[in-house]
Design an enzyme around this catalytic site. Structure first.
Site, short mmCIF file in Angstrom:
data_model
loop_
_atom_site.label_atom_id
_atom_site.label_comp_id
_atom_site.label_asym_id
_atom_site.label_seq_id
_atom_site.Cartn_x
_atom_site.Cartn_y
_atom_site.Cartn_z
CE LYS A 11 3.33 3.28 3.04
NZ LYS A 11 3.39 3.38 4.50
CD GLU A 59 10.25 1.81 10.32
OE1 GLU A 59 10.23 2.76 9.51
OE2 GLU A 59 9.93 0.65 10.00
CE1 TYR A 103 1.18 -0.19 4.37
CE2 TYR A 103 0.12 1.96 4.30
CZ TYR A 103 0.95 1.06 4.93
OH TYR A 103 1.56 1.41 6.10
N1 PMP Z 1 7.93 3.85 8.77
C1 PMP Z 1 6.75 3.26 8.85
C2 PMP Z 1 6.66 1.92 9.52
C3 PMP Z 1 5.59 3.87 8.32
O1 PMP Z 1 4.40 3.26 8.38
C4 PMP Z 1 5.72 5.15 7.74
C5 PMP Z 1 4.49 5.85 7.20
N2 PMP Z 1 4.23 5.47 5.91
C6 PMP Z 1 6.98 5.76 7.68
C7 PMP Z 1 8.07 5.07 8.20
C8 PMP Z 1 7.18 7.09 7.03
O2 PMP Z 1 7.11 7.00 5.64
P1 PMP Z 1 6.61 8.18 4.73
O3 PMP Z 1 7.40 9.39 5.11
O4 PMP Z 1 6.89 7.73 3.35
O5 PMP Z 1 5.15 8.37 5.01
#
Ligand code: PMP
Length: 287
Positions: free
Chosen positions: A145, A177, A32
């Site tokens: 993702k 993270e 996604y």
């Molecule tokens: N890490 C995880 C586990 C996430 O779900 C997200 C949100 N999509 C992010 C990092 C940040 O990614 P982005 O800046 O592309 O939204």
């Protein structure tokens, strides 16, 4: 009536049907993306769509669209739904087939869904948020993702139950993270963030932020850091499509730095806002 995209068709949500044996529904077998919309325009859509196709490739899922084709479709959806500020959520699952862990032998059609959500836009987050730390119990392919978000969900729930905004995950002593964000620290005017690897999602907001560091003389290193380095940092920053660049000022009840959003966080928020306006035109608070 708001529309959504279901396998390339624009339909009413009430008309959408997901098969009970859709592999996304049963196994989380899919990928996604969430793309932010400001002023009716998609922000960093190319990077998101490239990552979507890349994630799909990593699980051998053929999405059947190019990034350019997907961009046209979702921009149409934004226009159709008259979305000014919000997000487009999109996902591909491997499709529906009799339940069996292995991929179906005969090729099935992947199932593509996209819908929009209104998010009032209030500008940069000015107040520091609270977070907790928690062991990272997820699998070892966090670079994908994928729809499998149980580890992330359980971590976020722990944070919510403690009245906090985010759960910052660690493997042993190393910070990976957030449950739905990337985490960076600032120490002695240098921004430090986990390198893109299998243990984190290579966030688009993170990448835009690092580009802004590079072009504005802010030193940074892509290096992992420990829990105690984070607790003793001058600033802690979380980044994501929804949270943009958000300061974290209290972790596990301990005050970070001066306890207020630091100068590098403030500067990066300002630069990020300029980047949004460069790509999407003038944005106004709707709150
Ligand atoms: N890490 C995880 C586990 C996430 O779900 C997200 C949100 N999509 C992010 C990092 C940040 O990614 P982005 O800046 O592309 O939204």
């Amino acid at each position: 009536m708001e529309k959504l995209i279901f396998n390339g068709e624009f339909i009413d949500r009430s008309a959408s049907k997901v098969d009970v044996e859709d592999r996304g529904y049963q196994f989380g077998d899919g990928v996604y993306e969430v793309i932010r919309v400001y002023n009716g325009k998609l922000f960093t859509s190319q990077m998101h769509l490239d990552r979507l196709i890349d994630s799909a490739k990593k699980i051998s899922l053929d999405v059947g669209y190019t990034a350019a084709e997907l961009e046209i479709l979702i921009q149409q959806l934004v226009t159709e739904n008259q979305l000014t500020y919000g997000t487009v959520y999109m996902q591909f699952t491997r499709g529906a087939a009799p339940r069996n862990h292995a991929f179906p032998v005969d090729k099935i059609q992947s199932v593509f869904v996209a819908y929009t959500k209104v998010i009032p836009y209030g500008g940069e987050v000015k107040s520091g948020k609270q977070a907790i730390t928690t062991e990272d119990i997820r699998w070892l392919r966090c670079d994908i993702k994928s729809l499998n978000l149980l580890g992330n969900i359980l971590a976020k729930q722990q944070a919510v139950e403690k009245g906090c905004f985010e759960a910052i995950q660690h493997r042993g002593d190393t910070i990976t993270e957030g449950s739905s964000s990337n985490i960076s620290i600032v120490k002695d005017n240098v921004l430090i963030t986990h390198p893109p690897a299998n243990l984190i999602l290579n966030g688009i907001t993170r990448r835009v932020m690092l580009h802004l560091c590079q072009t504005n003389g802010i030193s940074y290193r892509e290096e992992s850091f420990t829990i105690s380095e984070m607790m003793n940092a001058d600033e802690v920053i979380m980044t994501s499509t929804s949270a943009e660049i958000t300061p974290i000022t209290l972790i596990d009840g301990k005050v970070i730095g001066a306890g207020t959003p630091g100068p590098i966080t403030n500067k990066l928020q300002q630069l990020f806002h300029q980047e949004i306006e460069m790509q999407c035109g003038r944005v106004y608070s709707t709150t």
